[in-house]
Scaffold this motif. Structure first.
Motif, PDB file in Angstrom:
ATOM      1  N   ARG A  24       0.828  -1.204   0.000  1.00  0.00           N
ATOM      2  CA  ARG A  24       0.000   0.000   0.000  1.00  0.00           C
ATOM      3  C   ARG A  24       0.864   1.256   0.000  1.00  0.00           C
ATOM      4  NH1 ARG A  24      -3.243   2.704   4.568  1.00  0.00           N
ATOM      5  NH2 ARG A  24      -4.767   3.889   3.410  1.00  0.00           N
ATOM      6  N   SER A  25       1.879   1.261   0.821  1.00  0.00           N
ATOM      7  CA  SER A  25       2.790   2.401   0.890  1.00  0.00           C
ATOM      8  C   SER A  25       3.507   2.604  -0.440  1.00  0.00           C
ATOM      9  CB  SER A  25       3.801   2.187   2.014  1.00  0.00           C
ATOM     10  OG  SER A  25       4.746   3.217   2.037  1.00  0.00           O
ATOM     11  N   GLN A  26       3.927   1.520  -1.065  1.00  0.00           N
ATOM     12  CA  GLN A  26       4.626   1.616  -2.351  1.00  0.00           C
ATOM     13  C   GLN A  26       3.700   2.184  -3.426  1.00  0.00           C
ATOM     14  OE1 GLN A  26       7.875   1.058  -2.890  1.00  0.00           O
ATOM     15  NE2 GLN A  26       7.541   1.843  -4.940  1.00  0.00           N
ATOM     16  N   ARG A  27       2.448   1.751  -3.450  1.00  0.00           N
ATOM     17  CA  ARG A  27       1.493   2.290  -4.435  1.00  0.00           C
ATOM     18  C   ARG A  27       1.280   3.778  -4.222  1.00  0.00           C
ATOM     19  NH1 ARG A  27      -1.205  -2.547  -3.352  1.00  0.00           N
ATOM     20  NH2 ARG A  27      -2.628  -1.470  -1.926  1.00  0.00           N
ATOM     21  N   GLU A  32       2.157   9.316  -6.016  1.00  0.00           N
ATOM     22  CA  GLU A  32       2.651  10.673  -5.752  1.00  0.00           C
ATOM     23  C   GLU A  32       3.759  11.050  -6.733  1.00  0.00           C
ATOM     24  OE1 GLU A  32       3.771  10.635  -1.646  1.00  0.00           O
ATOM     25  OE2 GLU A  32       1.692  10.692  -0.942  1.00  0.00           O
ATOM     26  N   GLY A  33       4.601  10.087  -7.082  1.00  0.00           N
ATOM     27  CA  GLY A  33       5.659  10.349  -8.056  1.00  0.00           C
ATOM     28  C   GLY A  33       5.095  10.652  -9.435  1.00  0.00           C
ATOM     29  N   LYS A  39       2.668  17.174 -12.804  1.00  0.00           N
ATOM     30  CA  LYS A  39       2.671  18.604 -12.452  1.00  0.00           C
ATOM     31  C   LYS A  39       3.839  19.318 -13.113  1.00  0.00           C
ATOM     32  CE  LYS A  39       0.409  18.691  -7.928  1.00  0.00           C
ATOM     33  NZ  LYS A  39       0.622  18.999  -6.497  1.00  0.00           N
ATOM     34  N   VAL A  40       5.019  18.739 -13.046  1.00  0.00           N
ATOM     35  CA  VAL A  40       6.196  19.370 -13.653  1.00  0.00           C
ATOM     36  C   VAL A  40       5.980  19.554 -15.151  1.00  0.00           C
ATOM     37  CG1 VAL A  40       8.640  19.033 -14.212  1.00  0.00           C
ATOM     38  CG2 VAL A  40       7.823  18.599 -11.888  1.00  0.00           C
ATOM     39  N   ARG A  41       5.484  18.513 -15.815  1.00  0.00           N
ATOM     40  CA  ARG A  41       5.240  18.598 -17.254  1.00  0.00           C
ATOM     41  C   ARG A  41       4.181  19.653 -17.570  1.00  0.00           C
ATOM     42  NH1 ARG A  41       3.193  14.030 -17.897  1.00  0.00           N
ATOM     43  NH2 ARG A  41       1.071  14.715 -18.194  1.00  0.00           N
ATOM     44  N   SER A 146       6.303  26.813  -5.913  1.00  0.00           N
ATOM     45  CA  SER A 146       6.073  26.535  -4.498  1.00  0.00           C
ATOM     46  C   SER A 146       5.066  25.407  -4.312  1.00  0.00           C
ATOM     47  CB  SER A 146       5.630  27.796  -3.751  1.00  0.00           C
ATOM     48  OG  SER A 146       4.336  28.171  -4.151  1.00  0.00           O
ATOM     49  N   ASP A 147       4.149  25.252  -5.260  1.00  0.00           N
ATOM     50  CA  ASP A 147       3.194  24.135  -5.200  1.00  0.00           C
ATOM     51  C   ASP A 147       3.909  22.793  -5.387  1.00  0.00           C
ATOM     52  OD1 ASP A 147       0.390  23.179  -5.120  1.00  0.00           O
ATOM     53  OD2 ASP A 147       0.872  22.501  -7.151  1.00  0.00           O
ATOM     54  N   LEU A 148       4.979  22.794  -6.157  1.00  0.00           N
ATOM     55  CA  LEU A 148       5.753  21.565  -6.349  1.00  0.00           C
ATOM     56  C   LEU A 148       6.506  21.163  -5.089  1.00  0.00           C
ATOM     57  CD1 LEU A 148       7.286  22.085  -9.905  1.00  0.00           C
ATOM     58  CD2 LEU A 148       5.485  20.484  -9.246  1.00  0.00           C
ATOM     59  N   VAL A 149       6.950  22.135  -4.348  1.00  0.00           N
ATOM     60  CA  VAL A 149       7.755  21.875  -3.163  1.00  0.00           C
ATOM     61  C   VAL A 149       6.899  21.364  -2.008  1.00  0.00           C
ATOM     62  CG1 VAL A 149       9.283  22.935  -1.447  1.00  0.00           C
ATOM     63  CG2 VAL A 149       9.468  23.563  -3.846  1.00  0.00           C
ATOM     64  N   THR A 150       5.662  21.880  -1.908  1.00  0.00           N
ATOM     65  CA  THR A 150       4.800  21.472  -0.789  1.00  0.00           C
ATOM     66  C   THR A 150       4.101  20.172  -1.049  1.00  0.00           C
ATOM     67  OG1 THR A 150       2.957  22.777  -1.652  1.00  0.00           O
ATOM     68  CG2 THR A 150       4.388  23.803   0.002  1.00  0.00           C
TER      69      THR A 150
END
Length: 150
Positions: A24-27, A32-33, A39-41, A146-150
């Motif tokens: 579950r943690s890995q998923r 999130e990744g 988001k970056v793209r 800043s949205d990427l960092v938080t």
């Protein structure tokens, strides 16, 4: 005998629970990744579209102010309209991805500020409006960062 069975059952349950929690943690980490990559793209595409819209609108306004009699008005106008549409689309994608209303409002403010270049009556005013538009874009992109960092 009963204690041995209970201890074995507890060991099996602990092993199964640990496996389930790890998966579950890995998923969650994988999800999130993927969201961060998206988001970056999307922020990159939004940035590119805003700067492209600013460039196209600046060129259109500069040509209008110069009032070149043999200039093709339709080409720069269509280029600016297409760039505006791409910027709107990119802002919409940012909103869907982040659900950050303030970021969407700041990006929209930047897009509208770029549109103000069309109202410039002369080259000096056009340059000052362009500077304001770039500052507004920078503020919006700082907020995205800043949205990427938080």
């Amino acid at each position: 005998m009963d204690a041995t069975v209970i201890v074995a059952a507890m060991g099996l349950a602990a092993t199964l629970l640990a496996t389930w929690l790890t998966a579950r943690s890995q998923r969650r980490v994988d999800r999130e990744g993927r969201i961060l990559d998206a988001k970056v793209r999307t922020y990159g595409e939004c940035s590119e579209s805003l700067y492209e819209y600013a460039r196209a609108t600046y060129n259109r306004s500069k040509a209008r102010i110069a009032a070149q009699p043999d200039r093709d008005e339709e080409g720069p106008r269509q280029e600016a309209y297409r760039a505006n549409a791409r910027a709107r689309s990119a802002i919409g994608q940012v909103l869907i991805l982040t659900k950050n209303q303030e970021l969407e409002e700041e990006l929209t403010r930047a897009r509208r500020q770029i549109g103000q270049l069309n109202r410039a009556p002369n080259h000096d005013d056009l340059r000052s409006r362009q500077e304001v538009a770039y500052q507004t874009i920078k503020r919006a992109l700082d907020m995205a960062r800043s949205d990427l960092v938080t």
